[in-house]
Structure formats: structure tokens, C-alpha cells
Design a protein around this motif. Structure first.
Motif, PDB file in Angstrom:
ATOM      1  N   LEU A 579       0.829  -1.202   0.000  1.00  0.00           N
ATOM      2  CA  LEU A 579       0.000   0.000   0.000  1.00  0.00           C
ATOM      3  C   LEU A 579       0.866   1.255   0.000  1.00  0.00           C
ATOM      4  CD1 LEU A 579      -3.017   1.010   0.439  1.00  0.00           C
ATOM      5  CD2 LEU A 579      -2.462   1.049   2.862  1.00  0.00           C
ATOM      6  N   TYR A 580       2.019   1.174   0.672  1.00  0.00           N
ATOM      7  CA  TYR A 580       2.868   2.353   0.826  1.00  0.00           C
ATOM      8  C   TYR A 580       3.581   2.740  -0.461  1.00  0.00           C
ATOM      9  CZ  TYR A 580       2.225   1.961   5.889  1.00  0.00           C
ATOM     10  OH  TYR A 580       1.694   1.915   7.152  1.00  0.00           O
ATOM     11  N   ASP A 581       3.562   1.859  -1.472  1.00  0.00           N
ATOM     12  CA  ASP A 581       4.185   2.205  -2.750  1.00  0.00           C
ATOM     13  C   ASP A 581       3.539   3.439  -3.364  1.00  0.00           C
ATOM     14  OD1 ASP A 581       5.788   0.030  -2.431  1.00  0.00           O
ATOM     15  OD2 ASP A 581       4.747  -1.248  -3.881  1.00  0.00           O
ATOM     16  N   LYS A 582       2.279   3.686  -3.016  1.00  0.00           N
ATOM     17  CA  LYS A 582       1.549   4.827  -3.581  1.00  0.00           C
ATOM     18  C   LYS A 582       1.532   6.026  -2.642  1.00  0.00           C
ATOM     19  CE  LYS A 582      -1.567   1.591  -5.948  1.00  0.00           C
ATOM     20  NZ  LYS A 582      -2.975   1.116  -6.107  1.00  0.00           N
ATOM     21  N   PHE A 583       2.143   5.874  -1.466  1.00  0.00           N
ATOM     22  CA  PHE A 583       2.100   6.948  -0.469  1.00  0.00           C
ATOM     23  C   PHE A 583       3.233   7.942  -0.686  1.00  0.00           C
ATOM     24  CE2 PHE A 583      -0.431   5.572   3.508  1.00  0.00           C
ATOM     25  CZ  PHE A 583      -1.417   5.015   2.717  1.00  0.00           C
ATOM     26  N   PRO A 584       2.989   9.217  -0.401  1.00  0.00           N
ATOM     27  CA  PRO A 584       4.102  10.171  -0.364  1.00  0.00           C
ATOM     28  C   PRO A 584       4.975   9.880   0.852  1.00  0.00           C
ATOM     29  CG  PRO A 584       2.058  11.245   0.319  1.00  0.00           C
ATOM     30  CD  PRO A 584       1.692   9.861  -0.126  1.00  0.00           C
ATOM     31  N   THR A 585       6.245   9.662   0.633  1.00  0.00           N
ATOM     32  CA  THR A 585       7.179   9.356   1.717  1.00  0.00           C
ATOM     33  C   THR A 585       8.410  10.235   1.582  1.00  0.00           C
ATOM     34  OG1 THR A 585       8.231   7.643   0.368  1.00  0.00           O
ATOM     35  CG2 THR A 585       6.456   6.934   1.842  1.00  0.00           C
ATOM     36  N   ILE A 586       9.183  10.308   2.647  1.00  0.00           N
ATOM     37  CA  ILE A 586      10.484  10.937   2.517  1.00  0.00           C
ATOM     38  C   ILE A 586      11.522   9.829   2.330  1.00  0.00           C
ATOM     39  CG2 ILE A 586       9.798  12.901   3.943  1.00  0.00           C
ATOM     40  CD1 ILE A 586      11.592  11.801   6.177  1.00  0.00           C
ATOM     41  N   SER A 587      12.664  10.192   1.794  1.00  0.00           N
ATOM     42  CA  SER A 587      13.708   9.205   1.511  1.00  0.00           C
ATOM     43  C   SER A 587      14.570   8.984   2.755  1.00  0.00           C
ATOM     44  CB  SER A 587      14.589   9.698   0.367  1.00  0.00           C
ATOM     45  OG  SER A 587      15.312  10.860   0.774  1.00  0.00           O
ATOM     46  N   PRO A 588      15.313   7.882   2.803  1.00  0.00           N
ATOM     47  CA  PRO A 588      16.247   7.687   3.912  1.00  0.00           C
ATOM     48  C   PRO A 588      17.247   8.825   4.059  1.00  0.00           C
ATOM     49  CG  PRO A 588      15.935   5.626   2.736  1.00  0.00           C
ATOM     50  CD  PRO A 588      15.229   6.689   1.933  1.00  0.00           C
ATOM     51  N   ALA A 589      17.660   9.416   2.929  1.00  0.00           N
ATOM     52  CA  ALA A 589      18.608  10.533   3.006  1.00  0.00           C
ATOM     53  C   ALA A 589      17.965  11.761   3.639  1.00  0.00           C
ATOM     54  CB  ALA A 589      19.136  10.874   1.610  1.00  0.00           C
ATOM     55  N   GLN A 590      16.693  12.025   3.328  1.00  0.00           N
ATOM     56  CA  GLN A 590      16.000  13.140   3.984  1.00  0.00           C
ATOM     57  C   GLN A 590      15.881  12.877   5.484  1.00  0.00           C
ATOM     58  OE1 GLN A 590      12.728  13.036   0.847  1.00  0.00           O
ATOM     59  NE2 GLN A 590      12.555  15.162   1.533  1.00  0.00           N
ATOM     60  N   ALA A 591      15.562  11.640   5.831  1.00  0.00           N
ATOM     61  CA  ALA A 591      15.471  11.291   7.245  1.00  0.00           C
ATOM     62  C   ALA A 591      16.834  11.435   7.920  1.00  0.00           C
ATOM     63  CB  ALA A 591      14.948   9.861   7.397  1.00  0.00           C
ATOM     64  N   ALA A 592      17.900  11.028   7.222  1.00  0.00           N
ATOM     65  CA  ALA A 592      19.248  11.148   7.786  1.00  0.00           C
ATOM     66  C   ALA A 592      19.616  12.610   8.006  1.00  0.00           C
ATOM     67  CB  ALA A 592      20.256  10.467   6.875  1.00  0.00           C
ATOM     68  N   ASP A 593      19.168  13.493   7.121  1.00  0.00           N
ATOM     69  CA  ASP A 593      19.412  14.928   7.321  1.00  0.00           C
ATOM     70  C   ASP A 593      18.764  15.410   8.617  1.00  0.00           C
ATOM     71  OD1 ASP A 593      20.980  15.361   5.071  1.00  0.00           O
ATOM     72  OD2 ASP A 593      19.277  15.869   3.788  1.00  0.00           O
ATOM     73  N   VAL A 594      17.576  14.864   8.919  1.00  0.00           N
ATOM     74  CA  VAL A 594      16.898  15.218  10.165  1.00  0.00           C
ATOM     75  C   VAL A 594      17.712  14.713  11.367  1.00  0.00           C
ATOM     76  CG1 VAL A 594      14.804  14.903  11.542  1.00  0.00           C
ATOM     77  CG2 VAL A 594      14.630  15.211   9.061  1.00  0.00           C
ATOM     78  N   VAL A 595      18.262  13.506  11.238  1.00  0.00           N
ATOM     79  CA  VAL A 595      19.067  12.953  12.334  1.00  0.00           C
ATOM     80  C   VAL A 595      20.326  13.804  12.534  1.00  0.00           C
ATOM     81  CG1 VAL A 595      20.320  10.932  13.169  1.00  0.00           C
ATOM     82  CG2 VAL A 595      18.184  10.633  11.896  1.00  0.00           C
TER      83      VAL A 595
END
Length: 673
Positions: A579-595
Motif C-alpha cells: 500500500l505504501y508504494d503509492k504513499f508520499p514518503t520521505i527518503s532515507p537521506a531526507q530522514a538522515a538529514d533530520v538525524v
């Protein structure tokens, strides 16, 4: 068969060597400078083949500086001599281009002649066509084409050397702009469209994805993935009776520059460009003008002037786009590749559509080539020489965070169950000049965590940061969980007990050094309480609450916490829920920027706007919030896996639900329904 390859440590070269190792027999000799022996040895370990044998030499020397005794020993035994060593850089000056592309080819021809090679394979470029106007087919070469840069000129001259002076049979390959691997995005340098990626990233970060931008028709370009180039070269080199031919390794259909940029904008989640006046409207009237007077040619002519270059250097140059590249984004020639396509017929080798692998290329750049963290003085000041323990570092957010920490001069301490993947990440960091530690540990095993803490405290000079990233997610409604209490136990064991056991085990070390910062990767679900995530959200909420209480006890010891309420991230953890294939998500790199922000700024919490809205809604209007969540509960079904079916994926949505799913997914961006 036996092979000799120059440029084997380069991007195309190492992909070609991998093809030869995988699909051909016989030794593969690779030219390497003595100083580059460690690099080729690392590649040889990746190829896992004793058939690859380094030959010490130098591109700038006659006969490539290869030992005469080696030449005598192998003369007459080299069936294929591949010459790939060259400079592929639009920004390089005349002297560098001449030394690498022209003199290097002359020296390679000299060695091939001494070896009496069966065939000399020259990797040229479509740049040899210069600013030719019209169709440029594979039989064409000396057409009086303008050569607007040192790169274009030396590519032309090196190919001419092969045609005019080779004493052994030859074949020429002219790739278009070569980008990363279409399967996994691997790329080793910024080139071609990659120059524009930092600008696309900036657009994504400051503009909403739905915002339409006005673009202009910048003509056509041509890009191909490196795996296609390597496979095609391997196949074409072994076809009988094709000596003396050139092969265009290009996309058969020219790609409009705007379409190319939009494909990467879509992959990044950035706004896209619309061209108000299509070229079909202007093609007729403009076709009566001489080529030199057409708008794109006039624009390029102006861009190449010294004043324009100086202005561009102070504008787009500061965004990472070299002014020299801007005037060469489009090709004036259309490259006919029918002979190559016919030669490849039946091999299964063809150029994939860019749209099918644009996201893979973007991810490869974002995770490996984006240097913004390393260029951030604040990040370098906070992380340089600091030891950062990262759990779940074998993939996803943890892996990319480790790469970014190393980029800023920090020392990642990689923790996960799978040691092999951790070692791969460490090798990547070390090849880039960094340092990392690897500690394999099952973070659901409390005794194993205790042993890990003892090792870390004993072997590391300091534990400056801990990133609790390892986690388990379960998406299953309560109705389907009533006989699966172990789901709650397993989730709590890793997400809560494992995380606090690690922090408690390292707390004496941090108290002793009177410093330390813990970053907990929590979830937006803690603020929004989405249905079907009772096990997951409860475990993350427990970690939040524990950290908030403990923070008040240890702040006097210089120890602090940040809870990151992360939105939905495109990681392997969510992959089973189709189901999540159609969802807007952030990428691991965007998440890493947050970290990285959490590590550098050390705020108490990092939240999204939607997460804050959800938290407020639950406080001021809880009944309304629960009604919205109940609606989502009915709109998004349980997955097949949650219902105990082996097929995995997601159940068929009830009739008419697809539009409701899309609406809710986009309105409530980042929430994992």
C-alpha cells in the motif's frame, strides 16, 4: 580469451571489468598506477576473482610505462585491449584534456602495437560530434563539426588517432552522457545531470511539490545508464567481423532536457517545470532560420562568452552548477544508433526508459554523492572526531546517517545484526577517507546488549552520541492481534527494552566524560495515533516517555536527549506493505538529514507540522480526531500478511476506496496508515 583494460578503476571501466569477469573466460589485466594499487585491490575483492591481475604503469608514459619484460612475456596473447582511461570532465582545461585524452590514447596504441593485440577498443564519446547540426550516424566522423570545448576537441582528436595511426584492428564506442547504474544507482562522481541535483534538492526543501514552475525548451540531451554501456561494449567487442566500425551507445530517442529534469524532480519530490510554448509550435517558423541564428544556438553562444561565464560563476556556480556545463546540456546533433541496435538484437541489451530508474539514480546521489553535510561548518564543528553509535546501521536511515556522519568528519560506530552489511558500509566510509567501527549485535537480546556496552566502553575513547534507530514495525489491527500477543512483546523488546538497555549500559561512560547526546528515532504516530499500529506506536511512546523522565535526571551530567517524530520513510521496513508504494514518503537521506540536525542542534524534539497538528487535535478535539482515524481505519485495509496470507502485500481496497486512499494519503502526508 585474455584482456587488457586501462581505466579499470574508473566508473565505466570497473563496470566493464565486472562484465568480463562474470561472462568471459581468461585473465583480465588492468593497468594501474602504483599509488592506486590499494584501490584496485579493494575492487578485486568486490569482483571476487583471481583472474583480475594488476599491471603497474602510467597513462602519461610511452607504452603506458609497462615493464618491457611483461610486454615481451605477453606479446601476442592479448585478444582485446580496452582503452577507457581518459578524462570525462567538461570543466577540465586544455592541458589536462590533451595529456589524458590525446597523449594517453597515443601511449595506449603504442602498447597495443607492442603486444600485437587482437583488437583495440577505443571508448570515445558522442562529444566527438561537437556541435554538428542534424543526424550524426555511426559511419560519420570528419564532418567539419565545430568543437566548442577542450573536451570535445580531445575526444575528436583521440578518436582520429585510433582511426589514422592504429596498426592493430580497432573498434570505437561513443557513449552519450553516462549516468549511474539503472538497477542500484551506483555512481562515483558528479557529472552531467548530477550537477543540477543540489538545485533540485534545494527546490524540494523550500517549495511544495505541487507548485508548477515555468520552464523553457532547452533542446534535447541523451543519457544512458552505465550498466547498459558496459553490457553493450562487452557484447559488441566479441561480435565477429565488426572491426573498423563505431558504435553509438545512446538512447535511440533524444530526451528533451526539460523532461530529463522533470524526471529527477519527480524522483526527488520537487516541483516540476511546464513549458508554456511547445517546440511543435515554434519548430516550423524557426526551421527557416540558419542553425546559428536559432534561439538555442544564440543562447549558447552568449553563455560561452567570458562576461556571461563570470556572471554564471557568481550565480548558479554557487549552487554547484559549473558555468561551463550549462552551455552543453543539450546536443545539436541527433545520434543515429541503428547499426548498434541491430548488432545488439537478440542479446536482451537495450536502453531502459529514464522514468523507470530516475528514482534509483536520485537515491544513489542523495545517499552517496550529496556533500552538503560535509560542507556544513556547523556539522563539522559538532561531529568531527566524535564517536557516534548508530543502531540499525546496515540499511535505510541508519546506513545513510553513518555516511553523513563520516562525511562531516565523525566516526560512526555501526551496530546491527548483520555484520557483512556493516562491513560493506565501513569499506565505503574508509574508501572515502573516513573511519568507522563495526559491532554486530542482536538488539532484541538483552545479554548481547550488555556485552556490546562493555565492548564499546572498553574499546572506544568516548561515546559522544547514540542514535537509537533500530526498530520493528507491525501493522495489524487489534481484531487480528487478539491471538498474537507476541507481536506486542517482540516490538516492545526491540523498540523499547533494547533501546533503553543500550542507553543505560552506556550511561556510566557518558557520566564519566560528562557529555553525551541520545537521539531516539521515534514516529509521527506517537503524535497522531494511526489505527493498526498499536504495538509499534506504544513502543515508541514508551521510549519517548522514558527519555523525557531520564533527561531531567542526567542533564546535570551534560547528557541530553532528542526525540525525532519521523514521518513515513521509504525504507526496507515498510516495503512489505505494498500500500505504501503509492504513499508520499520521505527518503532515507531526507530522514538522515533530520538525524544530523538532531545531532548538531540537540533540540528536545523534532516534529513535523502535521504531527504537531495531530497532537493538538487529540488534546482539544479528541472525539473528532478519533472519528477521522476511524474513517482511515475503514479506508485502508489490513495487509494480506496481517490476515495470515503468504502472498503479502495489501488486500484489495473496497470498490471506490482507491480515490479515498489517495486523498487521505496526500492530505495526511507522512502518516503511516
Amino acid at each position: 580469451m585474455s584482456y587488457f583494460v586501462t581505466g579499470a578503476t574508473g566508473f565505466i571501466g570497473r563496470n566493464l571489468v565486472e562484465e568480463l569477469v562474470d561472462h568471459r573466460d581468461g585473465p583480465v589485466f588492468v593497468l594501474v598506477r602504483r599509488s592506486s594499487l590499494p584501490r584496485i585491490e579493494a575492487l578485486m575483492r568486490q569482483w571476487d576473482s583471481s583472474r583480475v591481475q594488476p599491471v603497474v604503469g602510467d597513462l602519461s608514459q610511452p607504452g603506458l610505462g609497462v615493464d618491457p619484460a611483461w610486454i615481451t612475456e605477453h606479446a601476442g596473447s592479448i585478444d582485446h585491449f580496452f582503452h577507457l582511461a581518459a578524462i570525462y570532465d567538461m570543466t577540465a582545461d586544455d592541458a589536462t584534456n590533451d595529456a589524458m585524452n590525446v597523449d594517453g590514447t597515443r601511449n595506449a596504441l603504442d602498447l597495443a602495437e607492442q603486444l600485437r593485440a587482437g583488437c583495440f577498443h577505443q571508448v570515445s564519446s558522442v562529444a566527438a560530434a561537437g556541435d554538428y547540426q542534424g543526424v550524426f550516424d555511426e559511419s560519420m566522423f570528419e564532418e567539419g563539426q565545430p568543437l566548442p570545448s577542450p573536451y570535445h576537441r580531445t575526444k575528436y582528436e583521440s578518436e582520429k588517432l585510433v582511426r589514422d595511426e592504429a596498426t592493430v584492428p580497432w573498434r570505437v564506442y561513443r557513449p552519450a552522457i553516462v549516468v549511474g547504474d539503472s538497477q542500484h544507482g551506483a555512481m562515483d562522481k558528479v557529472d552531467g545531470p548530477y550537477y543540477f541535483f543540489p538545485l533540485i534538492k534545494r527546490m524540494r526543501d523550500v517549495l511544495p511539490a505541487w507548485l508548477p514552475l515555468v520552464g523553457i525548451d532547452l533542446g534535447d540531451t541523451n543519457v544512458v545508464p552505465v550498466d547498459y554501456v558496459a553490457k553493450a561494449m562487452d557484447h559488441l567487442a566479441h561480435l565477429p567481423g565488426r572491426d573498423g566500425e563505431a558504435f553509438h551507445l545512446v538512447n535511440p530517442e533524444p530526451q528533451p532536457v526539460v523532461d530529463l529534469i522533470n524526471a529527477f524532480c519527480a524522483a526527488a519530490g520537487a516541483p516540476r517545470f511546464a513549458v508554456p510554448i511547445d517546440r511543435s509550435v515554434t519548430a516550423g517558423p524557426l526551421s527557416i532560420l540558419p542553425p546559428a541564428l536559432r534561439p538555442m544556438q544564440l543562447v549558447n553562444a552568449v553563455i560561452r562568452t567570458a562576461p556571461a561565464q563570470a556572471i554564471l560563476e557568481q550565480t548558479i556556480g554557487r549552487l554547484g552548477v559549473p558555468p561551463e556545463v550549462l552551455s552543453h546540456t543539450a546536443f545539436t546533433a541527433r545520434f543515429d544508433s541503428r547499426a548498434t541496435e541491430a548488432a545488439l538484437a537478440g542479446s536482451g541489451i537495450a536502453v531502459p526508459d529514464l522514468e523507470s530508474y530516475a528514482r534509483v539514480l536520485w537515491t544513489g546521489w542523495e545517499e552517496n554523492l550529496d556533500t552538503s553535510t560535509g560542507r556544513d561548518p556547523k556539522a563539522r564543528a559538532a561531529l568531527k572526531d566524535k564517536h557516534v553509535v548508530i543502531t540499525g546501521a546496515s540499511s535505510g536511515i541508519g546506513k545513510v546517517t553513518a555516511l553523513k556522519v563520516a562525511q562531516a568528519g565523525g566516526i560512526p560506530v555501526l551496530v546491527a545484526r548483520g555484520k557483512d552489511k556493516l562491513e560493506e558500509t565501513r569499506t565505503t566510509i574508509e574508501l572515502r577517507g573516513g573511519k568507522a567501527y563495526v559491532f554486530a549485535c542482536d538488539l532484541s537480546d538483552m545479554d548481547a546488549i550488555d556485552r556490546l556496552c562493555e565492548e564499546l566502553s572498553r574499546e572506544l575513547p568516548s561515546v559522544d552520541y547514540v542514535v537509537n534507530n533500530a526498530g520493528r514495525s507491525i501493522r495489524r489491527s487489534l481484531k487480528l492481534s487478539e491471538d498474537r500477543f507476541h507481536d506486542f512483546e517482540r516490538t516492545m523488546q526491540l523498540n523499547y527494552f533494547g533501546a533503553i538497555r543500550l542507553v543505560m549500559g552506556l550511561m556510566p561512560k557518558m557520566r564519566e566524560q560528562r557529555s553525551g547526546h541520545i537521539v531516539n528515532i521515534s514516529s509521527i504516530g506517537v503524535q497522531t495515533n494511526p489505527p493498526r499500529f498499536s504495538a509499534y506506536v506504544a513502543s515508541k511512546a514508551a521510549l519517548d516517555s522514558w527519555s523525557n523522565v531520564v533527561a531531567s535526571e542526567v542533564i546535570g551530567n551534560g547528557i541530553s536527549f532528542t526525540n525525532v517524530h519521523m514521518p513515513l520513510v521509504r525504507t526496507p521496513m515498510i516495503a512489505p506493505t505494498k500500500l505504501y508504494d503509492k504513499f508520499p514518503t520521505i527518503s532515507p537521506a531526507q530522514a538522515a538529514d533530520v538525524v544530523i540536525r538532531a545531532l548538531v542542534d540537540k533540540p528536545h524534539e523534532i516534529n513535523t507540522l502535521l504531527g504537531n497538528v495531530g497532537a493538538v487535535a487529540h488534546t482539544v478535539a479528541p472525539k473528532a480526531a478519533f472519528r477521522v482515524l476511524n474513517m482511515a481505519y475503514h479506508v485502508f485495509p489490513d495487509s494480506a500478511a496481517a490476515r495470515g496470507k503468504k502472498s503479502g502485500g495489501t488486500a484489495e481496497a473496497p470498490a471506490g476506496r482507491e480515490s479515498e486512499q489517495a486523498l487521505m494519503a496526500n492530505v495526511f502526508r507522512g502518516i503511516h496508515w
